[in-house]
Structure formats: structure tokens, C-alpha cells
Write an enzyme that holds these catalytic residues in place. Structure first.
Site, PDB file in Angstrom:
ATOM      1  CG  ASP A   1       0.357   2.009  -5.562  1.00  0.00           C
ATOM      2  OD1 ASP A   1       1.442   1.632  -5.082  1.00  0.00           O
ATOM      3  OD2 ASP A   1      -0.744   1.533  -5.207  1.00  0.00           O
TER       4      ASP A   1
ATOM      5  CE  LYS B   1      -3.562  -0.419  -6.635  1.00  0.00           C
ATOM      6  NZ  LYS B   1      -3.302   0.953  -6.152  1.00  0.00           N
TER       7      LYS B   1
ATOM      8  CE  LYS C   1      -2.430  -1.614  -3.404  1.00  0.00           C
ATOM      9  NZ  LYS C   1      -2.010  -0.200  -3.222  1.00  0.00           N
TER      10      LYS C   1
END
Length: 237
Positions: free
Chosen positions: A103, A167, A200
Site C-alpha cells: 500500500d 484506496k 479498497k
């Protein structure tokens, strides 16, 4: 975007846990706490344990042989390091066999400044290194700091850079109201990325109702904090 064959409320605990990146990111955690939480995520069958990269050596033996893998964060939580620094960080993390995904945080100050080409170039350098090692990349836009146009254009920066996920949040943003992975923001991101990359949600996923709703919307993954994992999975502890 996932295309479901059954409703979230009909899923088993293991099926639901497979949506979760178990967040073990608080900088004040002791090693004993990190070990205990990582073991808990493995036992539940979460997709990954999301950790700070300094704990890769500590956590790698805890996930080996399980279905759960590690997801270290890069340039977290601000996203403002130089591109060269980010590339070095991900190159170190990507060499670990137990790392499934990484990430990374987009430079959302640049997104707020309209510097979309610079954001894309920065992200692409990181994505290219991760893909060289066969790791997927989730790019955090920090949506609570952005307006709708910046979120939508940020999604295109991620796609243009070859990222695998967009995300919402780090969970560590200050100076803004925390809304995190609201259904409205998730829908907006899904509209922009289609089937080009996955979505996400993270931040403020604290109730089972919220968790199940996002699954039914076709979300691909969610970052859930250690206190909220038993709540969203309806575990009687």
C-alpha cells in the site's frame, strides 16, 4: 469490482475475513502486540496483515504456510517522500516472499494542487518496481482531504500509473473530518475505475452493517482496524 454470487450476510466468517486487510499500523504498538494481532489475523484467514515495513522480519514467520500474507505500507501516512525514496522503500519490501501487496500513499498535496501528471509519474515509478517483483500495488488517495473532482482524477492517475487498487484512506489524516470509506465515496471510485483496477475501502469501517453493505456494493478489499475486526465479523468474544 467484485461480481457477487451471494449476499454478504450469507457468507461464512472465513469468506468475509478474506475481504480484510487487518490493520496493525499504530506506531506505538509493542512487538508483543504486533505478534498477537498478526496471529489473530492469520487465525481468522484475513487476506493480509497490513504492517509498517520495519516489522517485516518480525511478522514474516507468523504468516508463512498460511493463506494470509503481509501488506507493508510505503511512504505512510503522508506520501510526500521523493520518488527515489519511495522506490527504495518498495524495492526492499517487495523482496519478501510473504508480501502479497504494498500500500502506497499518493502525494495528495499534489492532487489538491492539480498536479495530476506529477502524481502519475511518481506512482508509476513505484508501481513498476512492485510489478517487477510480482507484487500488487494499492494506492491511497486520502479521500477525506480531497473534493470529488480530485478523487475522480486521482483514480485516473492510479490507472494511468498501472496501479492495481485505488484506496480511500490511511486512517491517520489530521485536520479534516474523518469519513473514510463511505458508500458514496466507494461508488464514486468504482464509477471511475470500472474493471480496470480494484477498490479498497479503509477508514471508519467500524460496524457490521457498513462492512456488509460495501461487500454487496462489490468492493474488493477493506482495511479494518484490530478493534473493529471482531465487530464486522460478528465474533462473540
Amino acid at each position: 469490482m467484485k461480481h457477487l454470487t451471494k449476499k454478504a450476510e450469507e457468507m461464512t466468517v472465513k469468506e468475509l475475513a478474506s475481504y480484510i486487510d487487518y490493520s496493525v499500523l499504530k506506531p506505538e504498538f509493542s512487538e508483543d502486540e504486533i505478534i498477537a494481532l498478526t496471529k489473530d489475523g492469520v487465525e481468522l484467514g484475513c487476506a493480509t496483515i497490513c504492517i509498517n515495513p520495519g516489522y517485516l522480519d518480525l511478522c514474516e514467520p507468523l504468516v508463512k504456510g498460511s493463506e494470509t500474507m503481509l501488506c507493508p505500507v510505503c511512504d505512510f501516512p503522508f506520501g510526500t517522500s521523493s520518488t527515489e525514496s519511495k522506490v527504495k522503500q518498495v524495492e526492499i519490501a517487495a523482496k519478501y516472499e510473504t508480501v502479497k501487496e504494498i500500500d502506497i500513499v499518493a502525494n495528495y498535496g499534489w492532487l489538491r494542487s492539480g498536479k495530476y501528471d506529477e502524481v502519475t509519474k511518481d506512482l508509476k515509478a513505484v508501481v513498476d518496481v512492485c510489478h517487477k517483483y510480482g507484487k500488487e500495488v494499492k494506492v491511497i488517495l486520502e479521500t477525506d482531504a480531497l473534493n470529488e473532482e480530485q478523487i475522480r482524477k486521482g483514480c485516473h492517475c492510479v490507472m494511468d500509473a498501472g496501479g492495481d487498487f485505488v484506496k480511500t484512506s490511511t486512517g491517520f489524516l489530521t485536520g479534516f473530518e474523518a469519513h473514510g470509506a463511505t458508500p458514496e465515496v466507494i461508488k464514486m471510485m468504482q464509477e471511475e475505475v470500472g474493471d480496470v483496477c480494484k477498490v479498497k475501502g479503509s477508514g471508519c469501517i467500524r460496524t457490521r452493517e457498513h462492512f456488509l453493505k460495501l461487500i454487496d456494493m462489490g468492493i474488493d478489499r477493506m482495511g479494518v482496524g484490530y478493534k473493529s475486526v471482531p465487530v464486522v465479523l460478528d465474533l462473540k468474544k
